[in-house]
Design an enzyme around this catalytic site. Structure first.
Site, short mmCIF file in Angstrom:
data_model
loop_
_atom_site.label_atom_id
_atom_site.label_comp_id
_atom_site.label_asym_id
_atom_site.label_seq_id
_atom_site.Cartn_x
_atom_site.Cartn_y
_atom_site.Cartn_z
N LYS A 24 -102.75 99.50 35.46
CA LYS A 24 -102.18 98.34 34.77
C LYS A 24 -102.72 97.04 34.84
O LYS A 24 -103.75 96.89 36.17
CB LYS A 24 -100.67 98.22 35.07
CG LYS A 24 -99.84 99.66 34.69
CD LYS A 24 -99.93 100.21 33.19
CE LYS A 24 -99.55 101.45 32.92
NZ LYS A 24 -98.02 102.03 33.24
C1 LIG Z 1 -97.23 103.07 33.23
C2 LIG Z 1 -96.28 103.31 32.27
C3 LIG Z 1 -94.81 103.23 32.60
C4 LIG Z 1 -94.43 103.65 34.03
O1 LIG Z 1 -94.79 102.79 35.04
P1 LIG Z 1 -94.84 103.20 36.60
O2 LIG Z 1 -94.73 101.76 37.35
O3 LIG Z 1 -95.65 104.03 36.71
O4 LIG Z 1 -93.36 103.72 36.84
C5 LIG Z 1 -93.61 103.55 31.71
N1 LIG Z 1 -94.14 103.08 30.50
C6 LIG Z 1 -95.16 103.09 30.08
C7 LIG Z 1 -95.46 102.56 28.52
C8 LIG Z 1 -96.24 103.02 31.04
O5 LIG Z 1 -97.56 102.97 30.35
#
Ligand SMILES: *Cc1c(COP(=O)(O)O)cnc(C)c1O
Length: 390
Positions: free
Chosen positions: A190
């Site tokens: 991210k």
């Molecule tokens: C990555 C992601 C999540 C989950 O995030 P985590 O921090 O890995 O739990 C939820 N929604 C979307 C759209 C994502 O891309």
């Protein structure tokens, strides 16, 4: 086969970790305080400031999945309430609804923006609907004017999945501040990476106070206060909570990642624009240009491979890129493509045709700020070798 003759594998979504992060993690280790403590508190203050919120409006957790789950529990919706969300999302969005004891209802996306189509949301409303959970897909803001108007009209909560949307704004307002809750991810791929990590941003400080308690076993005081230098303080368990707290070790990364969020965004935007220019003559579907009066988070560069136009299908393209030692991603096969949801809810992908088609054609190209110009040139050459001009 000699590995030395091959170019290095370009890892999709590799984080850009600098010496500052490494030094902060080392300092954290040497401090002896690895768990939830002063660095998490600082990261919360920094994140709140970045979003123009107060520290009482944020709570750091260990993932966006946890943030979504705890937000929906803290909102106190009655079991079985329906939550409308998008089929073009990561499974965690839907799983969090289920773990909160609520019922997910899918509404199709707009084929151009790939975001929830407000008309489809309105059509999915029933007497049991209590919330809308929009995902700002790839960092592009949803149509918040229309979604918030629907929420007001039907008295619905709004929980924004901002996993792609740390930098995103819509008509000058920050993503995550429209709804009752905004949930952010700091997973490795991210835009701000702490390995695992998440943040809840809330309009109502009382909701956040409850989310904070729920995220640490339902305890009324956190361990930092318990084991600090103020003397032992008894805690009280006031709810049946979860183990969702962020560690200082994670926040050590986050402090410096967040300080670079603007610079990294500029780098991704430049990479994005170069892809747009390089692929303009190809029969590839390119991401829609950012909308006026918004800031696109530029989290994912998603191209569409229509086999009839491109002469290769999406999965063939993924394999060929892998053979060229380039990591790619798929965001996402639509939720009803997965057997669990088919079996539990009887969903079929055809019920949400836009999400189905996008999910079967989409491929995400490398867009990490760690990607150098030469790396990107390699990606562009590989795509051009596979897909010839129309
Ligand atoms: C990555 C992601 C999540 C989950 O995030 P985590 O921090 O890995 O739990 C939820 N929604 C979307 C759209 C994502 O891309």
């Amino acid at each position: 086969m000699s590995a030395s003759t091959e170019p290095p594998f370009l890892v999709f979504g590799a984080p850009a970790i600098g010496e500052e992060e490494i030094a902060e993690v080392e300092a954290c280790l040497r401090s002896g305080w690895l768990g939830t403590g002063p660095r998490v508190a600082q990261f919360e203050r920094d994140f709140a400031a970045y979003k123009g919120a107060t520290p009482a409006q944020v709570a750091a957790v260990n993932s966006c999945t946890a943030a979504l789950h705890v937000s929906m529990v803290a909102a106190g919706l009655e079991p079985g309430s329906e939550v409308i969300t998008t089929p073009l999302t990561f499974c965690a969005t839907v799983n969090a609804i289920l773990h909160a004891g609520l019922t997910p209802v899918l509404a199709d996306v707009d084929p151009l923006t790939q975001n929830l189509d407000p008309a489809a949301v309105e059509a999915a409303i029933t007497p049991r609907t209590r919330a809308i959970l929009p995902v700002h897909f790839a960092g592009r803001p949803c149509d918040m004017d229309r979604l918030m108007a629907i929420a007001r009209k039907h008295d619905l909560l709004v929980i924004e999945d901002c996993a792609h949307a740390i930098e995103t704004t819509y008509r000058g307002q920050e993503a995550g501040t429209f709804g009752d809750f905004g949930c952010f991810s700091f997973y490795v791929t991210k835009n701000v990476a702490t390995g695992e990590g998440g943040m809840i941003l809330g309009r109502d400080a009382e909701h956040i106070a409850r989310a904070r308690i729920l995220a640490l076993h339902g305890m009324s005081r956190d361990a930092w206060h318990r084991f600090g230098d103020k003397g032992y303080r008894h805690y009280q368990v006031v709810e049946c909570g979860f183990k969702y707290n962020m560690m200082d070790l994670q926040a050590a990364l986050g402090l410096h990642q967040l300080a670079k969020v603007g610079r990294n965004w500029l780098r991704r935007r430049a990479l994005w624009q170069r892809y747009d220019e390089a692929f303009a003559g190809l029969p590839l579907g390119l991401p829609a240009p950012p909308e006026a009066d918004t800031r696109h988070g530029h989290h994912l560069y998603t191209a569409m491979i229509d086999e009839a136009a491109c002469g290769i299908d999406r999965d063939g393209f993924l394999d060929a890129m892998n053979a060229a030692r380039i990591g790619t991603g798929v965001h996402y096969l639509s939720i009803p493509e997965h057997p669990y949801y088919q079996q539990r809810f009887g969903w079929r992908p055809e019920q949400w045709p836009h999400a189905m088609r996008l999910g079967r054609q989409t491929v995400s190209l490398p867009l990490s700020p760690a990607l150098g110009d030469r790396d990107q040139a390699r990606v562009i050459d590989a795509v051009r070798a596979l897909i010839r001009p129309a």
